[in-house]
Design an enzyme around this catalytic site. Structure first.
Site, PDB file in Angstrom:
ATOM      1  CG  ASN A 165      -0.467  -0.292   2.517  1.00  0.00           C
ATOM      2  OD1 ASN A 165       0.571  -0.930   2.655  1.00  0.00           O
ATOM      3  ND2 ASN A 165      -1.153   0.173   3.522  1.00  0.00           N
TER       4      ASN A 165
ATOM      5  CD  GLU B  24      -5.471  -5.837  -0.950  1.00  0.00           C
ATOM      6  OE1 GLU B  24      -4.895  -4.724  -0.909  1.00  0.00           O
ATOM      7  OE2 GLU B  24      -6.204  -6.245  -0.035  1.00  0.00           O
TER       8      GLU B  24
ATOM      9  CB  CYS C  31      -8.862  -4.478  -3.378  1.00  0.00           C
ATOM     10  SG  CYS C  31      -7.690  -3.119  -3.176  1.00  0.00           S
TER      11      CYS C  31
ATOM     12  CD  GLU D  67      -1.343   4.786   4.566  1.00  0.00           C
ATOM     13  OE1 GLU D  67      -0.803   5.626   5.330  1.00  0.00           O
ATOM     14  OE2 GLU D  67      -2.061   3.849   4.972  1.00  0.00           O
TER      15      GLU D  67
ATOM     16  CB  CYS E  62      -5.314  -1.358  -1.509  1.00  0.00           C
ATOM     17  SG  CYS E  62      -6.652  -0.551  -0.627  1.00  0.00           S
TER      18      CYS E  62
ATOM     19  CB  CYS F 281     -10.976  -2.343   0.714  1.00  0.00           C
ATOM     20  SG  CYS F 281     -10.402  -1.708  -0.873  1.00  0.00           S
TER      21      CYS F 281
HETATM   22  O1  LIG Z   1      -6.822  -5.111   2.264  1.00  0.00           O
HETATM   23  C1  LIG Z   1      -6.346  -3.985   2.482  1.00  0.00           C
HETATM   24  C2  LIG Z   1      -6.842  -3.144   3.487  1.00  0.00           C
HETATM   25  C3  LIG Z   1      -6.237  -1.917   3.682  1.00  0.00           C
HETATM   26  N1  LIG Z   1      -5.186  -1.539   2.905  1.00  0.00           N
HETATM   27  C4  LIG Z   1      -4.486  -0.274   3.183  1.00  0.00           C
HETATM   28  C5  LIG Z   1      -5.133   0.992   2.756  1.00  0.00           C
HETATM   29  C6  LIG Z   1      -4.508   1.988   3.716  1.00  0.00           C
HETATM   30  O2  LIG Z   1      -3.202   2.349   3.228  1.00  0.00           O
HETATM   31  C7  LIG Z   1      -4.295   1.186   4.995  1.00  0.00           C
HETATM   32  C8  LIG Z   1      -5.361   1.418   6.029  1.00  0.00           C
HETATM   33  O3  LIG Z   1      -6.636   1.245   5.497  1.00  0.00           O
HETATM   34  O4  LIG Z   1      -4.282  -0.167   4.582  1.00  0.00           O
HETATM   35  C9  LIG Z   1      -4.687  -2.358   1.916  1.00  0.00           C
HETATM   36  O5  LIG Z   1      -3.699  -2.033   1.261  1.00  0.00           O
HETATM   37  N2  LIG Z   1      -5.316  -3.533   1.728  1.00  0.00           N
HETATM   38 ZN   LIG Z   2      -8.240  -2.187  -1.244  1.00  0.00          ZN
END
Ligand SMILES: O=c1ccn([C@H]2C[C@H](O)[C@@H](CO)O2)c(=O)[nH]1
Ligand SMILES: [Zn+2]
Length: 130
Positions: free
Chosen positions: A42, A55, A89, A44, A53, A86
């Site tokens: 991920n 994925e 994804c 940010e 994310c 999420c």
């Molecule tokens: O399955 C998931 C769930 C959350 N996030 C990330 C998004 C954000 O950067 C952090 C918190 O939500 O985690 C993912 O990458 N994948």
């Molecule tokens: Zn996601």
């Protein structure tokens, strides 16, 4: 490529997570129909909605290299517990993996496996656009 190997790749990718806001690291690894593996973490952003994310990072990396079909995706997070993808994804996973395996790993070395249909039933897909 077994579940353990794919989870290990996701664990490695997780360490590259850029998470100054949530401090929640996620790693993913997708296995293509040709047996190649692409990983993602991920990423940010100060404008939170611009975050991506793990994925989707892995899937978009693969698609941008010419891959279009996946057999499996492994997902791990810094929580140590099983982390489910999420909704956004799940939709992206379905686009490129109509019938595959979603493998969730935890820090105890345990894993859970789901099929695409289980995590996003009644999916909206290209077939629905007429
Ligand atoms: O399955 C998931 C769930 C959350 N996030 C990330 C998004 C954000 O950067 C952090 C918190 O939500 O985690 C993912 O990458 N994948
Ligand atoms: Zn996601």
């Amino acid at each position: 490529m077994d579940y353990g190997e794919l989870i290990k790749k996701a664990e490695e990718a997780k360490e590259n997570a850029y998470v100054p806001y949530s401090n929640f690291k996620v790693g993913a690894a997708v296995l293509t129909d040709k047996g190649e593996v692409y990983t993602g973490c991920n990423v940010e952003n100060a404008s939170y909605g611009a975050s991506n994310c793990a994925e989707r990072t892995a899937i978009f990396k693969a698609v941008s290299e010419g891959e279009k079909k996946f057999k499996a995706i492994a997902i791990v997070s810094s929580s140590g517990d099983f982390t489910y993808p999420c909704g956004i994804c799940r939709q992206v996973i379905v686009e490129f993996m109509r019938d595959g395996e979603i493998i969730l790993g935890n820090s105890k070395g345990e894993y859970r496996v789901y099929r695409t249909e289980e995590i996003l039933p009644f999916a909206f897909t290209g077939k629905d656009i007429k």
